[in-house]
Design a protein around this motif. Structure first.
Motif, PDB file in Angstrom:
ATOM      1  N   GLU A 163     -73.118  45.065  90.578  1.00  0.00           N
ATOM      2  CA  GLU A 163     -74.325  44.423  91.097  1.00  0.00           C
ATOM      3  C   GLU A 163     -74.209  42.920  91.268  1.00  0.00           C
ATOM      4  N   VAL A 164     -73.223  42.275  90.668  1.00  0.00           N
ATOM      5  CA  VAL A 164     -73.039  40.825  90.814  1.00  0.00           C
ATOM      6  C   VAL A 164     -71.775  40.605  91.626  1.00  0.00           C
ATOM      7  N   PHE A 165     -71.911  39.977  92.788  1.00  0.00           N
ATOM      8  CA  PHE A 165     -70.794  39.861  93.725  1.00  0.00           C
ATOM      9  C   PHE A 165     -70.137  38.479  93.627  1.00  0.00           C
ATOM     10  N   GLY A 166     -68.802  38.493  93.746  1.00  0.00           N
ATOM     11  CA  GLY A 166     -68.054  37.248  93.844  1.00  0.00           C
ATOM     12  C   GLY A 166     -67.917  36.456  92.557  1.00  0.00           C
ATOM     13  N   GLN A 167     -68.224  37.048  91.391  1.00  0.00           N
ATOM     14  CA  GLN A 167     -68.186  36.302  90.119  1.00  0.00           C
ATOM     15  C   GLN A 167     -67.315  37.034  89.089  1.00  0.00           C
ATOM     16  N   LYS A 168     -66.111  37.418  89.481  1.00  0.00           N
ATOM     17  CA  LYS A 168     -65.235  38.165  88.580  1.00  0.00           C
ATOM     18  C   LYS A 168     -64.873  37.345  87.335  1.00  0.00           C
ATOM     19  N   ILE A 169     -64.602  36.052  87.512  1.00  0.00           N
ATOM     20  CA  ILE A 169     -64.228  35.213  86.361  1.00  0.00           C
ATOM     21  C   ILE A 169     -65.372  35.148  85.358  1.00  0.00           C
ATOM     22  N   ALA A 170     -66.595  34.958  85.848  1.00  0.00           N
ATOM     23  CA  ALA A 170     -67.759  34.874  84.962  1.00  0.00           C
ATOM     24  C   ALA A 170     -68.000  36.197  84.243  1.00  0.00           C
ATOM     25  N   ILE A 171     -67.847  37.321  84.954  1.00  0.00           N
ATOM     26  CA  ILE A 171     -68.065  38.635  84.335  1.00  0.00           C
ATOM     27  C   ILE A 171     -67.055  38.882  83.222  1.00  0.00           C
ATOM     28  N   ASP A 172     -65.798  38.581  83.481  1.00  0.00           N
ATOM     29  CA  ASP A 172     -64.754  38.792  82.455  1.00  0.00           C
ATOM     30  C   ASP A 172     -65.008  37.943  81.213  1.00  0.00           C
ATOM     31  N   LYS A 173     -65.398  36.695  81.417  1.00  0.00           N
ATOM     32  CA  LYS A 173     -65.622  35.815  80.260  1.00  0.00           C
ATOM     33  C   LYS A 173     -66.833  36.248  79.452  1.00  0.00           C
ATOM     34  N   ILE A 174     -67.922  36.619  80.122  1.00  0.00           N
ATOM     35  CA  ILE A 174     -69.119  37.076  79.403  1.00  0.00           C
ATOM     36  C   ILE A 174     -68.823  38.349  78.612  1.00  0.00           C
ATOM     37  N   THR A 175     -68.082  39.266  79.216  1.00  0.00           N
ATOM     38  CA  THR A 175     -67.732  40.514  78.523  1.00  0.00           C
ATOM     39  C   THR A 175     -66.890  40.245  77.287  1.00  0.00           C
ATOM     40  N   ASP A 176     -65.910  39.365  77.409  1.00  0.00           N
ATOM     41  CA  ASP A 176     -65.056  39.045  76.253  1.00  0.00           C
ATOM     42  C   ASP A 176     -65.850  38.390  75.129  1.00  0.00           C
ATOM     43  N   PHE A 352     -70.324  29.586  87.525  1.00  0.00           N
ATOM     44  CA  PHE A 352     -70.561  30.492  88.639  1.00  0.00           C
ATOM     45  C   PHE A 352     -70.204  29.748  89.920  1.00  0.00           C
ATOM     46  N   ILE A 353     -69.309  30.334  90.728  1.00  0.00           N
ATOM     47  CA  ILE A 353     -68.767  29.643  91.896  1.00  0.00           C
ATOM     48  C   ILE A 353     -69.518  30.040  93.159  1.00  0.00           C
ATOM     49  N   LEU A 354     -69.129  29.434  94.298  1.00  0.00           N
ATOM     50  CA  LEU A 354     -69.769  29.708  95.579  1.00  0.00           C
ATOM     51  C   LEU A 354     -69.429  31.120  96.044  1.00  0.00           C
ATOM     52  N   LEU A 355     -70.323  31.674  96.878  1.00  0.00           N
ATOM     53  CA  LEU A 355     -70.139  33.017  97.423  1.00  0.00           C
ATOM     54  C   LEU A 355     -69.662  32.930  98.869  1.00  0.00           C
ATOM     55  N   GLU A 356     -68.718  33.771  99.224  1.00  0.00           N
ATOM     56  CA  GLU A 356     -68.237  33.857 100.600  1.00  0.00           C
ATOM     57  C   GLU A 356     -69.171  34.728 101.442  1.00  0.00           C
ATOM     58  N   ILE A 399     -74.447  28.355 101.606  1.00  0.00           N
ATOM     59  CA  ILE A 399     -75.078  27.165 101.005  1.00  0.00           C
ATOM     60  C   ILE A 399     -76.137  27.581 100.000  1.00  0.00           C
ATOM     61  N   THR A 400     -76.908  28.614 100.315  1.00  0.00           N
ATOM     62  CA  THR A 400     -77.988  29.068  99.434  1.00  0.00           C
ATOM     63  C   THR A 400     -77.631  30.343  98.677  1.00  0.00           C
ATOM     64  N   GLY A 401     -76.439  30.861  98.861  1.00  0.00           N
ATOM     65  CA  GLY A 401     -76.058  32.083  98.172  1.00  0.00           C
ATOM     66  C   GLY A 401     -76.868  33.273  98.657  1.00  0.00           C
ATOM     67  N   CYS A 402     -77.230  34.134  97.729  1.00  0.00           N
ATOM     68  CA  CYS A 402     -78.041  35.317  98.062  1.00  0.00           C
ATOM     69  C   CYS A 402     -79.523  35.063  97.838  1.00  0.00           C
ATOM     70  N   LYS A 403     -79.917  33.794  97.829  1.00  0.00           N
ATOM     71  CA  LYS A 403     -81.306  33.443  97.513  1.00  0.00           C
ATOM     72  C   LYS A 403     -82.283  33.978  98.553  1.00  0.00           C
ATOM     73  N   GLN A 404     -81.904  33.956  99.831  1.00  0.00           N
ATOM     74  CA  GLN A 404     -82.806  34.336 100.909  1.00  0.00           C
ATOM     75  C   GLN A 404     -82.638  35.788 101.341  1.00  0.00           C
ATOM     76  N   VAL A 405     -81.813  36.543 100.642  1.00  0.00           N
ATOM     77  CA  VAL A 405     -81.554  37.927 101.054  1.00  0.00           C
ATOM     78  C   VAL A 405     -82.825  38.770 100.927  1.00  0.00           C
ATOM     79  N   VAL A 406     -83.533  38.645  99.819  1.00  0.00           N
ATOM     80  CA  VAL A 406     -84.720  39.467  99.596  1.00  0.00           C
ATOM     81  C   VAL A 406     -85.790  39.181 100.648  1.00  0.00           C
ATOM     82  N   SER A 407     -86.028  37.911 100.962  1.00  0.00           N
ATOM     83  CA  SER A 407     -87.061  37.571 101.954  1.00  0.00           C
ATOM     84  C   SER A 407     -86.659  38.058 103.343  1.00  0.00           C
ATOM     85  N   LYS A 408     -85.360  38.003 103.696  1.00  0.00           N
ATOM     86  CA  LYS A 408     -84.919  38.492 105.006  1.00  0.00           C
ATOM     87  C   LYS A 408     -85.123  40.002 105.127  1.00  0.00           C
TER      88      LYS A 408
END
Length: 416
Positions: A163-176, A352-356, A399-408
């Motif tokens: 469910e969280v896209f583009g944040q593999k480094i953050a997911i691995d660190k939180i899990t550890d 948390f880094i930028l999303l492509e 620039i805004t990530g997935c912030k505007q996805v829900v409104s679109k």
């Protein structure tokens, strides 16, 4: 006169024989000495039998000669002293004879008993001690595994990856971090995790996933607190009241969790809007010198602090592999957090880094499925193209990530 001649001849022959016999004896002795010297020169340790054979042959010749002439010489006659080789051989022979020992014979009608071994009691105690230590270690390892399995962290990791896209480094660190902390119930400090990055990259969504997971594991809302600063303590509210309410909620949750031997989870979103006095109060719960129940807790801090620095750094180093520079991002974010407040000094920073653009398309696909829309690829590409991106070296970063996805997605017609 004729009668005197035979007497004179007999006496002359006897005189002649008495003179010849010693001469012959001297000649025999001389020959014997010469032969013995030759045999001593040829003597060797390996050829002892041949030397003995020559010696015996010489003795036989001497005895035969003496018997012929009527001279009886001794059987062993030698003027030389024994050599060192002969002495060594004789000593070696004696030693070999001494080594031979007679076998011990037991009576036919008697019983054979082996010597009794006296076992040490200290050895038994040492074996028992090692057994107890190994059992305790095994029991501790099993308890650690049971404690981790109780929180189902493997399922949590799969949910975050889905469910969280583009944040593999953050997911691995939180899990550890969670696995290490939840392996046991007793700790010497609370776990503080700080999620930092630009807006719309999935920090708040990650907080909601963690809250939902731990509520389902604990089967109760009593051990999970989601605190939104703008909702629970708006800017126009009384700061003192916010401090009292928050302190009471933390104390009540920690006390209940300690009674049931569980670890409470506190999730604070929009930390950049929290008043300084409230930050000071919260910082007091992160210290080491407090009661044990306050040391067994997890605090998750979510904020946009350091997001601009992460965006700038990421765009400047887009050509390099971001997986190799997490420490530089950590230092940049921590420097920005220390300027805001010193409570982040004890926190574990998770950038948390930028999303492509491909990650934005996945966000649209997930939201369309949630709302019941048919996942048309052309429609997803059209929606993703409506957002703004940073374009660097043929790569596009939202620039805004997935912030505007829900409104679109909400503006779409239900039947399109």
């Amino acid at each position: 006169m004729d009668g005197m001649e035979p007497i004179a001849q007999a006496s002359a022959s006897e005189l002649k024989m008495s003179l010849v016999t010693p001469i012959r004896a001297a000649i025999r002795i001389r020959r014997k000495i010469r032969n013995l010297k030759k045999s001593h020169q040829q003597l060797d340790l390996s050829g002892r039998n041949s030397a003995e054979g020559s010696r015996s042959s010489l003795l036989r010749r001497q005895f035969s000669t003496d018997s012929r002439v009527g001279y009886h010489s001794p059987k062993f006659f030698n003027f030389d002293t024994p050599s060192l080789d002969q002495v060594a051989l004789s000593n070696l022979k004696r030693k070999k004879k001494r080594k031979k020992s007679r076998p011990v014979l037991y009576p036919g009608n008697g019983r054979k008993y082996l010597p009794v071994e006296h076992k040490s009691k200290a050895k038994r105690c040492l074996i028992l001690f090692f057994g107890i230590v190994c059992f305790q270690i095994l029991n501790a390892i099993e308890n650690l595994d049971d404690n981790v399995l109780k929180y189902e962290l493997d399922g949590l990791e799969k949910t975050m990856q889905r469910e969280v896209f583009g944040q593999k480094i953050a997911i691995d660190k939180i899990t550890d971090l969670l696995k290490d902390y939840l392996a046991t119930h007793w700790h010497n400090k609370p776990l503080v995790i700080s999620m930092n990055g630009p807006s719309g990259v999935g920090k708040s969504h990650m907080g909601r996933i963690l809250a939902k997971h731990f509520r389902s594991v604990a089967e109760s809302d009593d051990f999970v607190l989601q605190y939104y600063v703008m909702h629970n303590c708006p800017s126009d509210s009384n700061i003192g009241t916010c401090e009292t309410d928050l302190s009471k909620m933390i104390s009540d949750m920690v006390t209940r969790a300690e009674l049931e031997e569980k670890i409470p989870i506190f999730i604070f979103d929009e930390m950049e809007l929290m008043p300084p006095s409230l930050l000071d109060m919260l910082h007091g719960y992160f210290q080491l010198n407090q009661d044990n129940e306050y040391l067994n807790a997890i605090y998750i801090l979510i904020s946009n602090i350091g997001g601009n620095e992460v965006t700038k750094y990421y765009l400047q180093n887009v050509s390099s592999d971001v997986l190799n520079v997490p420490q530089e991002l950590h230092d940049i974010i921590q420097s920005s957090l220390r300027q805001h407040h010193n409570l982040w000094d004890v926190a574990e920073i998770v950038p948390f880094i930028l999303l492509e653009k491909s990650h934005i398309a996945n966000c649209f696909l997930d939201e369309l499925l949630r709302e019941g829309f048919y996942p048309d690829n052309s429609n997803i590409e059209n929606l993703a193209g409506q957002l703004k991106y940073y374009t660097i070296r043929d790569k596009q970063y939202s620039i805004t990530g997935c912030k505007q996805v829900v409104s679109k997605v909400n503006h779409l017609h239900p039947y399109t």
